[in-house]
Design an enzyme around this catalytic site. Sequence first.
Site, PDB file in Angstrom:
ATOM      1  N   ASP A  29      -0.801   6.433   6.598  1.00  0.00           N
ATOM      2  CA  ASP A  29      -0.832   4.998   6.846  1.00  0.00           C
ATOM      3  C   ASP A  29      -1.679   4.760   8.099  1.00  0.00           C
ATOM      4  O   ASP A  29      -1.786   5.654   8.944  1.00  0.00           O
ATOM      5  CB  ASP A  29       0.605   4.503   7.073  1.00  0.00           C
ATOM      6  CG  ASP A  29       0.735   3.010   6.867  1.00  0.00           C
ATOM      7  OD1 ASP A  29      -0.232   2.377   6.422  1.00  0.00           O
ATOM      8  OD2 ASP A  29       1.828   2.475   7.145  1.00  0.00           O
TER       9      ASP A  29
ATOM     10  N   ARG B 241       6.446  -8.187   1.465  1.00  0.00           N
ATOM     11  CA  ARG B 241       7.381  -7.836   2.544  1.00  0.00           C
ATOM     12  C   ARG B 241       8.022  -9.099   3.106  1.00  0.00           C
ATOM     13  O   ARG B 241       9.208  -9.132   3.417  1.00  0.00           O
ATOM     14  CB  ARG B 241       6.674  -7.062   3.659  1.00  0.00           C
ATOM     15  CG  ARG B 241       7.636  -6.710   4.797  1.00  0.00           C
ATOM     16  CD  ARG B 241       6.988  -5.896   5.888  1.00  0.00           C
ATOM     17  NE  ARG B 241       6.632  -4.584   5.407  1.00  0.00           N
ATOM     18  CZ  ARG B 241       5.508  -3.949   5.737  1.00  0.00           C
ATOM     19  NH1 ARG B 241       4.638  -4.523   6.535  1.00  0.00           N
ATOM     20  NH2 ARG B 241       5.270  -2.757   5.266  1.00  0.00           N
TER      21      ARG B 241
ATOM     22  N   LYS C  20       0.840  -1.207   0.000  1.00  0.00           N
ATOM     23  CA  LYS C  20       0.000   0.000   0.000  1.00  0.00           C
ATOM     24  C   LYS C  20       0.879   1.264   0.000  1.00  0.00           C
ATOM     25  O   LYS C  20       0.650   2.176  -0.794  1.00  0.00           O
ATOM     26  CB  LYS C  20      -0.934   0.004   1.227  1.00  0.00           C
ATOM     27  CG  LYS C  20      -1.892  -1.193   1.235  1.00  0.00           C
ATOM     28  CD  LYS C  20      -2.831  -1.170   2.411  1.00  0.00           C
ATOM     29  CE  LYS C  20      -2.153  -1.453   3.739  1.00  0.00           C
ATOM     30  NZ  LYS C  20      -1.564  -2.808   3.844  1.00  0.00           N
ATOM     31  N   THR C  21       1.879   1.296   0.895  1.00  0.00           N
ATOM     32  CA  THR C  21       2.781   2.452   0.944  1.00  0.00           C
ATOM     33  C   THR C  21       3.521   2.591  -0.385  1.00  0.00           C
ATOM     34  O   THR C  21       3.673   3.690  -0.919  1.00  0.00           O
ATOM     35  CB  THR C  21       3.812   2.255   2.082  1.00  0.00           C
ATOM     36  OG1 THR C  21       3.106   1.933   3.276  1.00  0.00           O
ATOM     37  CG2 THR C  21       4.641   3.493   2.296  1.00  0.00           C
TER      38      THR C  21
ATOM     39  N   THR D 220      -5.715  -1.589   7.167  1.00  0.00           N
ATOM     40  CA  THR D 220      -5.681  -3.039   6.992  1.00  0.00           C
ATOM     41  C   THR D 220      -7.072  -3.590   6.694  1.00  0.00           C
ATOM     42  O   THR D 220      -7.216  -4.573   5.992  1.00  0.00           O
ATOM     43  CB  THR D 220      -5.118  -3.719   8.254  1.00  0.00           C
ATOM     44  OG1 THR D 220      -5.740  -3.105   9.383  1.00  0.00           O
ATOM     45  CG2 THR D 220      -3.624  -3.550   8.334  1.00  0.00           C
TER      46      THR D 220
HETATM   47  P1  ADP Z   1       2.130  -1.982   3.167  1.00  0.00           P
HETATM   48  O1  ADP Z   1       2.187  -0.477   3.105  1.00  0.00           O
HETATM   49  O2  ADP Z   1       0.934  -2.549   2.486  1.00  0.00           O
HETATM   50  O3  ADP Z   1       2.313  -2.541   4.553  1.00  0.00           O
HETATM   51  P2  ADP Z   1       4.634  -1.793   1.706  1.00  0.00           P
HETATM   52  O4  ADP Z   1       4.223  -0.902   0.571  1.00  0.00           O
HETATM   53  O5  ADP Z   1       5.442  -1.163   2.791  1.00  0.00           O
HETATM   54  O6  ADP Z   1       3.373  -2.545   2.314  1.00  0.00           O
HETATM   55  O7  ADP Z   1       5.430  -3.023   1.045  1.00  0.00           O
HETATM   56  C1  ADP Z   1       6.326  -3.821   1.769  1.00  0.00           C
HETATM   57  C2  ADP Z   1       7.567  -4.118   0.956  1.00  0.00           C
HETATM   58  O8  ADP Z   1       7.218  -5.069  -0.041  1.00  0.00           O
HETATM   59  C3  ADP Z   1       8.119  -2.896   0.211  1.00  0.00           C
HETATM   60  O9  ADP Z   1       9.282  -2.439   0.823  1.00  0.00           O
HETATM   61  C4  ADP Z   1       8.430  -3.380  -1.179  1.00  0.00           C
HETATM   62  O10 ADP Z   1       9.818  -3.561  -1.314  1.00  0.00           O
HETATM   63  C5  ADP Z   1       7.766  -4.716  -1.308  1.00  0.00           C
HETATM   64  N1  ADP Z   1       6.663  -4.702  -2.286  1.00  0.00           N
HETATM   65  C6  ADP Z   1       5.374  -4.394  -2.032  1.00  0.00           C
HETATM   66  N2  ADP Z   1       4.619  -4.527  -3.135  1.00  0.00           N
HETATM   67  C7  ADP Z   1       5.445  -4.948  -4.110  1.00  0.00           C
HETATM   68  C8  ADP Z   1       5.243  -5.292  -5.497  1.00  0.00           C
HETATM   69  N3  ADP Z   1       4.025  -5.238  -6.045  1.00  0.00           N
HETATM   70  N4  ADP Z   1       6.307  -5.670  -6.215  1.00  0.00           N
HETATM   71  C9  ADP Z   1       7.532  -5.751  -5.634  1.00  0.00           C
HETATM   72  N5  ADP Z   1       7.781  -5.459  -4.341  1.00  0.00           N
HETATM   73  C10 ADP Z   1       6.762  -5.062  -3.576  1.00  0.00           C
END
Ligand code: ADP
Length: 360
Positions: free
Chosen positions: A128, A236, A83-84, A177
């Site tokens: 977030d 992640r 998401k981030t 979430t």
């Molecule tokens: P959330 O905000 O949903 O908790 P993040 O955006 O922080 O998740 O993603 C976690 C990690 O996973 C990031 O640091 C990134 O490196 C990796 N990641 C997330 N989505 C992808 C994707 N679609 N392709 C490759 N790597 C990804």
Amino acid sequence: MARVRHEDGGAGRSKVASVDRGLLRTEREESAIEEASLRPRTMDEYIGQSALKRKLRVFVDAAKQRGEPLDHVLLHGPPGLGKTTMAQILANELGVRIHITSGPAVEHKGVLAGHLTALEAGDVLFIDEIHRLTPVVEESLYSAMEDGRIDLPVGEGNRARTMPFSLAPFTLVGATTRTALLGAPLRERFQIVEGLEYYADAELAEIVQRTARILKFTATDAGAAEIGRRSRGTPRIANRLTRRVRDFAQVRGRASIDRDDAQYGLGELGIDPEGLDAIDRRVLTAIVDLFDGGPVGIDALAATLSEPRDTLEDVYEPFLLQRGFLIRTPRGRQVTRKALAHLGRSTASGGGGDQGELPL
Ligand code: ADP
């Protein structure tokens, strides 16, 4: 590339993260940079979520054609799904700055006002864990989202009053979430509401290959597939397992991660062939042994496991449900036949006393 500004809320200081190399850095800064280098920066680099990407691309192009900011976006889905990352990609593709904060960091209205008044036309404000905003802060977000206005306090004592302040047009990207955690008034103020799905094994294998490459290591197709398959559908986790399996492979003197290295490393890390970790297995085992296989209410389960209810609901349960180890009934959570087979049990009934120790 979008400029990233991490706002720290409270003290009003902000740090602009630069990704230039060559300067001396502490170890922690280095690992933050490594983390940043793993994050995809464009839609093309972002693996999987194809339906979501297709839609967001259209919305971004349409907003750019009109010369308007993108409508407010709410992204929901379990932690670690991207998401981030997607919020940063949106800013990048829009060619605007992103300001990053989180629900708990926006402690009061003043902090929110600080973020909002720092925005320039078209900027993205990413919040977030937006479900963790206090009701008072949430309420002042409404007028910002709808009318581009925020009421700022002026004067003191009995002459104190508020003055409306016009904000630059901006895009709010919220992440949560579960949408159920958001009240309807906030949810309804997002024009774009999209969920992220768990990733397919093949997509995770691709992420593992990409991460290994960035870490200057390689993985064979079979090695990457093995790590991907055991990554709980979550990028992640795929990244974390890739780093750790690389450590095992490297110390064993291997040039690249093959299936055997993956199996060895993952085994050492306590990740079983279905991708369940020790806590997943504790959750299932507790339901079988202490609650006769269920149904059991989430609060009773959380108390038994000494895990916060939120963590169980956000992190563990969705994956166990999605993979068919658990079902939700009106009376609570219940393990499935698949879970029993996985734990080496034949039936959920009859209590745990005579079923022996589990192979954890
Ligand atoms: P959330 O905000 O949903 O908790 P993040 O955006 O922080 O998740 O993603 C976690 C990690 O996973 C990031 O640091 C990134 O490196 C990796 N990641 C997330 N989505 C992808 C994707 N679609 N392709 C490759 N790597 C990804």
